[in-house]
Design a protein around this motif. Structure first.
Motif, short mmCIF file in Angstrom:
data_model
loop_
_atom_site.label_atom_id
_atom_site.label_comp_id
_atom_site.label_asym_id
_atom_site.label_seq_id
_atom_site.Cartn_x
_atom_site.Cartn_y
_atom_site.Cartn_z
N LEU A 28 0.83 -1.21 0.00
CA LEU A 28 0.00 0.00 0.00
C LEU A 28 0.86 1.26 0.00
CD1 LEU A 28 -2.90 -0.91 2.45
CD2 LEU A 28 -3.06 -0.49 -0.01
N GLU A 29 1.95 1.23 0.75
CA GLU A 29 2.86 2.38 0.79
C GLU A 29 3.49 2.62 -0.58
OE1 GLU A 29 4.85 5.64 2.43
OE2 GLU A 29 3.22 4.45 3.25
N ILE A 30 3.90 1.56 -1.25
CA ILE A 30 4.48 1.69 -2.59
C ILE A 30 3.45 2.24 -3.56
CG2 ILE A 30 5.34 0.36 -4.58
CD1 ILE A 30 6.77 -1.46 -2.51
N GLU A 31 2.24 1.73 -3.49
CA GLU A 31 1.15 2.21 -4.35
C GLU A 31 0.87 3.70 -4.11
OE1 GLU A 31 -3.08 0.59 -4.81
OE2 GLU A 31 -1.82 -1.22 -4.73
N ALA A 32 0.86 4.10 -2.85
CA ALA A 32 0.61 5.50 -2.51
C ALA A 32 1.73 6.40 -3.05
CB ALA A 32 0.48 5.67 -1.00
N MET A 33 2.96 5.97 -2.93
CA MET A 33 4.07 6.77 -3.44
C MET A 33 4.06 6.84 -4.96
SD MET A 33 5.54 8.16 -0.93
CE MET A 33 6.93 8.87 -1.75
N GLN A 34 3.69 5.74 -5.61
CA GLN A 34 3.58 5.76 -7.08
C GLN A 34 2.48 6.73 -7.52
OE1 GLN A 34 2.95 1.58 -7.81
NE2 GLN A 34 5.07 1.25 -8.41
N ASP A 35 1.36 6.72 -6.79
CA ASP A 35 0.26 7.64 -7.10
C ASP A 35 0.69 9.09 -6.88
OD1 ASP A 35 -2.57 8.25 -7.73
OD2 ASP A 35 -2.62 8.88 -5.62
N LEU A 36 1.38 9.36 -5.78
CA LEU A 36 1.87 10.70 -5.49
C LEU A 36 2.80 11.16 -6.62
CD1 LEU A 36 2.44 13.17 -3.55
CD2 LEU A 36 4.40 11.83 -2.78
N TYR A 37 3.72 10.31 -7.01
CA TYR A 37 4.68 10.66 -8.07
C TYR A 37 3.97 10.94 -9.39
CZ TYR A 37 8.65 10.46 -11.21
OH TYR A 37 9.57 10.77 -12.16
N LYS A 38 3.00 10.10 -9.72
CA LYS A 38 2.26 10.28 -10.97
C LYS A 38 1.48 11.59 -10.96
CE LYS A 38 -1.33 8.13 -13.79
NZ LYS A 38 -2.31 7.05 -13.87
N ARG A 39 0.74 11.87 -9.87
CA ARG A 39 -0.03 13.11 -9.78
C ARG A 39 0.89 14.33 -9.78
NH1 ARG A 39 -2.40 13.65 -5.08
NH2 ARG A 39 -1.56 11.78 -4.16
N MET A 40 2.01 14.25 -9.05
CA MET A 40 2.95 15.36 -8.98
C MET A 40 3.55 15.62 -10.36
SD MET A 40 6.35 15.70 -6.60
CE MET A 40 7.09 14.23 -7.32
N THR A 41 3.96 14.59 -11.04
CA THR A 41 4.56 14.74 -12.36
C THR A 41 3.57 15.35 -13.34
OG1 THR A 41 5.95 12.81 -11.97
CG2 THR A 41 5.70 13.49 -14.23
N THR A 42 2.36 14.85 -13.37
CA THR A 42 1.34 15.34 -14.29
C THR A 42 1.01 16.80 -13.99
OG1 THR A 42 0.41 13.13 -14.52
CG2 THR A 42 -1.00 14.97 -15.15
N THR A 43 0.76 17.11 -12.73
CA THR A 43 0.37 18.46 -12.34
C THR A 43 1.49 19.47 -12.61
OG1 THR A 43 -1.11 17.61 -10.64
CG2 THR A 43 -0.44 19.90 -10.43
#
Length: 99
Positions: free
Chosen positions: A16-31
């Motif tokens: 879950l922690e890995i998934e959350a960090m991947q999501d954070l990275y994806k949203r941060m990169t896109t934004t």
């Protein structure tokens, strides 16, 4: 283990922690890309302005992520005694228990 989690629960928490960090990275990169990089690429490298904008955007994302993490940790620590009391008085309602 001291926390009462078994190996599978530790693995699930890690996943879950890995998934959350991947999501954070994806949203941060896109934004940050949408905000800071013009849609028409003129150069192969980022301009100075784009680089500064991206640095600030990423710093803000990470700062907010850190603040939220600290707030959630403090909330969890405040709720922990109540959850332990509840589990002691009614084990069937404890988190992770099965009826």
């Amino acid at each position: 283990m001291a926390t009462g989690l078994n190996t599978n629960e530790w693995q699930a928490a890690g996943d879950l922690e890995i998934e959350a960090m991947q999501d954070l990275y994806k949203r941060m990169t896109t934004t940050c890309h949408k905000k800071c990089v013009t849609p028409r690429y003129k150069d192969s490298e980022l301009t100075k302005g784009e680089s500064v904008c991206i640095d600030r955007c990423v710093a803000k994302y990470m700062d907010v992520h850190d603040r939220i993490g600290k707030h959630l940790t403090s909330m969890t620590l405040q709720q922990q005694p109540a959850l332990q009391n509840q589990a002691a008085s009614d084990p069937s309602q404890a988190v992770g228990s099965y009826k």
